[in-house]
Enzyme design. Structure first.
Site, PDB file in Angstrom:
ATOM      1  N   ASP A   6      -8.113  -5.065  -0.809  1.00 37.03           N
ATOM      2  CA  ASP A   6      -8.504  -5.913  -2.005  1.00 37.03           C
ATOM      3  C   ASP A   6      -8.109  -7.644  -1.635  1.00 37.03           C
ATOM      4  OD1 ASP A   6      -9.384  -4.151  -4.035  1.00 37.03           O
ATOM      5  OD2 ASP A   6      -7.582  -3.388  -3.887  1.00 37.03           O
ATOM      6  N   HIS A  14       0.931  -1.142  -0.039  1.00 38.31           N
ATOM      7  CA  HIS A  14      -0.048   0.064  -0.022  1.00 38.31           C
ATOM      8  C   HIS A  14       0.996   1.143  -0.071  1.00 38.31           C
ATOM      9  CE1 HIS A  14      -3.072   2.802   1.014  1.00 38.31           C
ATOM     10  NE2 HIS A  14      -4.098   1.911   0.619  1.00 38.31           N
TER      11      HIS A  14
HETATM   12  N1  COA Z   1       4.011  -7.545  -4.656  1.00 38.21           N
HETATM   13  C1  COA Z   1       5.422  -7.459  -4.765  1.00 38.21           C
HETATM   14  N2  COA Z   1       6.248  -6.577  -4.314  1.00 38.21           N
HETATM   15  C2  COA Z   1       5.543  -5.250  -3.806  1.00 38.21           C
HETATM   16  C3  COA Z   1       4.201  -5.228  -4.030  1.00 38.21           C
HETATM   17  C4  COA Z   1       3.403  -6.286  -4.358  1.00 38.21           C
HETATM   18  N3  COA Z   1       2.134  -6.223  -4.185  1.00 38.21           N
HETATM   19  N4  COA Z   1       3.962  -4.208  -3.523  1.00 38.21           N
HETATM   20  C5  COA Z   1       4.914  -3.322  -3.299  1.00 38.21           C
HETATM   21  N5  COA Z   1       5.971  -4.123  -3.692  1.00 38.21           N
HETATM   22  C6  COA Z   1       7.633  -3.675  -3.514  1.00 38.21           C
HETATM   23  C7  COA Z   1       7.916  -3.113  -4.740  1.00 38.21           C
HETATM   24  O1  COA Z   1       8.452  -4.029  -5.797  1.00 38.21           O
HETATM   25  C8  COA Z   1       9.049  -2.032  -4.503  1.00 38.21           C
HETATM   26  O2  COA Z   1      10.403  -3.031  -4.160  1.00 38.21           O
HETATM   27  P1  COA Z   1      11.800  -2.321  -4.507  1.00 38.21           P
HETATM   28  O3  COA Z   1      11.681  -1.184  -3.671  1.00 38.21           O
HETATM   29  O4  COA Z   1      12.674  -3.342  -4.185  1.00 38.21           O
HETATM   30  O5  COA Z   1      11.420  -1.950  -6.131  1.00 38.21           O
HETATM   31  C9  COA Z   1       8.438  -1.676  -2.961  1.00 38.21           C
HETATM   32  O6  COA Z   1       7.580  -2.644  -2.539  1.00 38.21           O
HETATM   33  C10 COA Z   1       7.785  -0.509  -3.220  1.00 38.21           C
HETATM   34  O7  COA Z   1       6.715  -0.672  -4.144  1.00 38.21           O
HETATM   35  P2  COA Z   1       5.980   0.631  -5.007  1.00 38.21           P
HETATM   36  O8  COA Z   1       5.468  -0.064  -6.243  1.00 38.21           O
HETATM   37  O9  COA Z   1       7.026   1.466  -5.322  1.00 38.21           O
HETATM   38  O10 COA Z   1       4.987   0.976  -3.868  1.00 38.21           O
HETATM   39  P3  COA Z   1       3.560   2.136  -4.310  1.00 38.21           P
HETATM   40  O11 COA Z   1       3.523   2.776  -3.370  1.00 38.21           O
HETATM   41  O12 COA Z   1       4.243   3.007  -5.554  1.00 38.21           O
HETATM   42  O13 COA Z   1       2.640   1.220  -5.018  1.00 38.21           O
HETATM   43  C11 COA Z   1       0.674  -0.456  -4.581  1.00 38.21           C
HETATM   44  C12 COA Z   1       1.713   0.676  -3.948  1.00 38.21           C
HETATM   45  C13 COA Z   1      -0.426  -0.664  -3.971  1.00 38.21           C
HETATM   46  C14 COA Z   1       0.473   0.084  -5.982  1.00 38.21           C
HETATM   47  C15 COA Z   1       1.673  -1.715  -4.789  1.00 38.21           C
HETATM   48  O14 COA Z   1       1.879  -2.075  -3.237  1.00 38.21           O
HETATM   49  C16 COA Z   1       0.992  -2.780  -5.558  1.00 38.21           C
HETATM   50  O15 COA Z   1       1.208  -2.743  -6.857  1.00 38.21           O
HETATM   51  N6  COA Z   1       0.351  -3.493  -5.014  1.00 38.21           N
HETATM   52  C17 COA Z   1      -0.570  -4.588  -5.686  1.00 38.21           C
HETATM   53  C18 COA Z   1      -1.675  -4.119  -6.413  1.00 38.21           C
HETATM   54  C19 COA Z   1      -2.573  -3.632  -5.250  1.00 38.21           C
HETATM   55  O16 COA Z   1      -2.908  -4.742  -4.550  1.00 38.21           O
HETATM   56  N7  COA Z   1      -3.376  -2.534  -5.132  1.00 38.21           N
HETATM   57  C20 COA Z   1      -4.467  -2.350  -4.404  1.00 38.21           C
HETATM   58  C21 COA Z   1      -3.962  -1.280  -3.417  1.00 38.21           C
HETATM   59  S1  COA Z   1      -5.231  -0.955  -2.223  1.00 38.21           S
END
Ligand code: COA
Length: 378
Positions: free
Chosen positions: A314, A263
């Site tokens: 979710d 998140h």
């Molecule tokens: N699975 C695997 N790795 C994840 C992850 C996931 N669901 N969510 C975050 N990470 C990791 C990223 O790969 C990143 O690692 P790194 O620094 O080694 O590259 C780190 O955690 C930070 O992630 P990032 O994507 O930059 O965070 P964000 O704040 O931009 O994104 C979300 C937040 C929610 C978009 C992201 O966690 C995600 O894509 N989750 C899956 C989709 C989801 O469930 N969305 C619903 C949100 S309520």
């Protein structure tokens, strides 16, 4: 942007873009409040209708106010005939979020308040939107399965009507209560991506329908509301508790994002996940199939051990809806049926104290290039 010192925050992370009195996320403590009320308190005691009133008006309703809101939602739940006809023309294969986006856009043509932008008119439009979202989703689902749409009943709550108009039979208490709590939990979440979209559109003084269409398109994405559908797809593909760990390790090797985890704001458990986990377990026990719950628990354990990532809203909503027998491509539209309450609250708040939302970009492209006639280009 060349004159002001600035630091780009990718994804606007940590940027405070507005003040709001509607809801607050404390990502460190894992707390969510709507208008000062803790989400745990609301999930345990409030109905979705009470939460709608709270989000729009700032206080919980008294009995008369709640009855009035219920009457209004019941009166508004049926679709204008033209939109009901439009739903029959939309391809059965359409993604239900695309269908919802199109149907909501069409609703604007038939709103009795037309282009009127007063607070009263916009509040009436908000009520029509909240009342009609579930009707649109369930009507389309029945039509695409060759079934007659079921008209919402005025004596039923929004949650009970969702179950009734989807399955076409009297909703049982457990399904109704589950949907009601799910609607309460998804109703608002501060400046999430879709709410931000709605506010950006509203801030141009465009109309509330345009703002909500923006929000629907934003919610659809798999990094936002679309994640719940991704979760169940993964669970169905994995198929057993034993396959969870090897499947996850394979996904990690490919650097894939695991839907339902992580998140932008929460650094601890998402408080909404706490309730959805319980609901998923209770429903699994009730129907005598705890596989999806057991698999989810295992996935949670491995994700915490290997990645230190918590489940988000979710994750357990997926197994909860699946156990209720809800088709997987309706999971994100269900999210929308709840979040429309928060979106409309934010649009009303934006209109009440508006300033155009227009950030800057740091230009990193080339400068000073000279025009080349087309005959001289490579
Ligand atoms: N699975 C695997 N790795 C994840 C992850 C996931 N669901 N969510 C975050 N990470 C990791 C990223 O790969 C990143 O690692 P790194 O620094 O080694 O590259 C780190 O955690 C930070 O992630 P990032 O994507 O930059 O965070 P964000 O704040 O931009 O994104 C979300 C937040 C929610 C978009 C992201 O966690 C995600 O894509 N989750 C899956 C989709 C989801 O469930 N969305 C619903 C949100 S309520």
């Amino acid at each position: 942007m060349s004159t002001e010192a600035n630091v780009v925050k990718a994804g606007l992370e940590g940027i405070v873009a507005t003040q709001s009195e509607i809801s607050d996320v404390d990502g460190i403590q894992g707390r969510l409040i709507y208008r000062g009320y803790d989400i745990h308190d609301l999930a345990e005691h409030a109905t979705f209708e009470e939460v709608i009133y709270l989000l729009w008006n700032g206080d919980l309703p008294n009995k008369n106010q709640l009855d009035e809101l219920k009457r209004r939602l019941a009166a508004d739940a049926a679709l204008p005939a033209e939109v009901a006809t439009l739903l029959k023309r939309i391809p059965r294969s359409a993604n239900p979020m695309d269908m919802l986006r199109t149907a909501v856009s069409a609703l604007s043509f038939y709103d009795p308040d037309g282009p009127e932008m007063s607070r009263d008119a916009n509040t009436r439009k908000a009520a029509r939107l909240v009342a009609r979202f579930p009707t649109i989703v369930t009507t389309f689902h029945r039509l695409r399965n060759g079934l007659e749409p079921v008209q919402p009943r005025p004596d039923l709550s929004v949650a009970a009507n969702f179950v009734y108009t989807l399955f076409g039979k009297d909703p049982d208490d457990i399904a109704t209560r589950t949907m009601d709590v799910a609607f309460v939990l998804h109703a608002d979440h501060e400046l999430n991506a879709s709410t931000f979209s709605a506010r950006v559109t509203a801030a141009t003084l465009s109309d509330i329908y345009s703002a909500i269409v923006s929000a629907i398109g934003t919610l659809k994405g798999p990094l936002h509301g679309g994640a719940n559908e991704g979760v169940i797809k993964n669970l169905l593909e994995i198929g057993s508790v034993d396959n969870i760990e090897p499947w996850l390790k394979d996904q990690f090797a490919r650097k894939a994002k695991i839907m339902g985890f992580g998140h932008r704001v929460y650094r601890t458990e998402d408080p909404r996940a706490t309730h959805l986990r319980d609901m998923s377990r209770l429903l699994g026990d009730r129907v005598g199939n705890t596989l999806w719950y057991q698999m989810s628990r295992k996935m949670e354990e491995v994700m915490m051990r290997e990645k230190h990532l918590n489940p988000n809203v979710d994750f357990y909503s997926a197994s909860t809806y699946y156990t209720l027998g809800i088709p997987t491509d309706l999971f994100t539209p269900i999210f929308a049926c709840s979040r429309i309450s928060g979106w409309t609250a934010h649009v009303l708040e934006q209109f009440a104290n508006n300033r155009l939302i227009r950030p800057r970009a740091e230009y990193v492209g080339p400068r000073g290039r000279k025009w080349v006639p087309i005959s001289d280009r490579d």
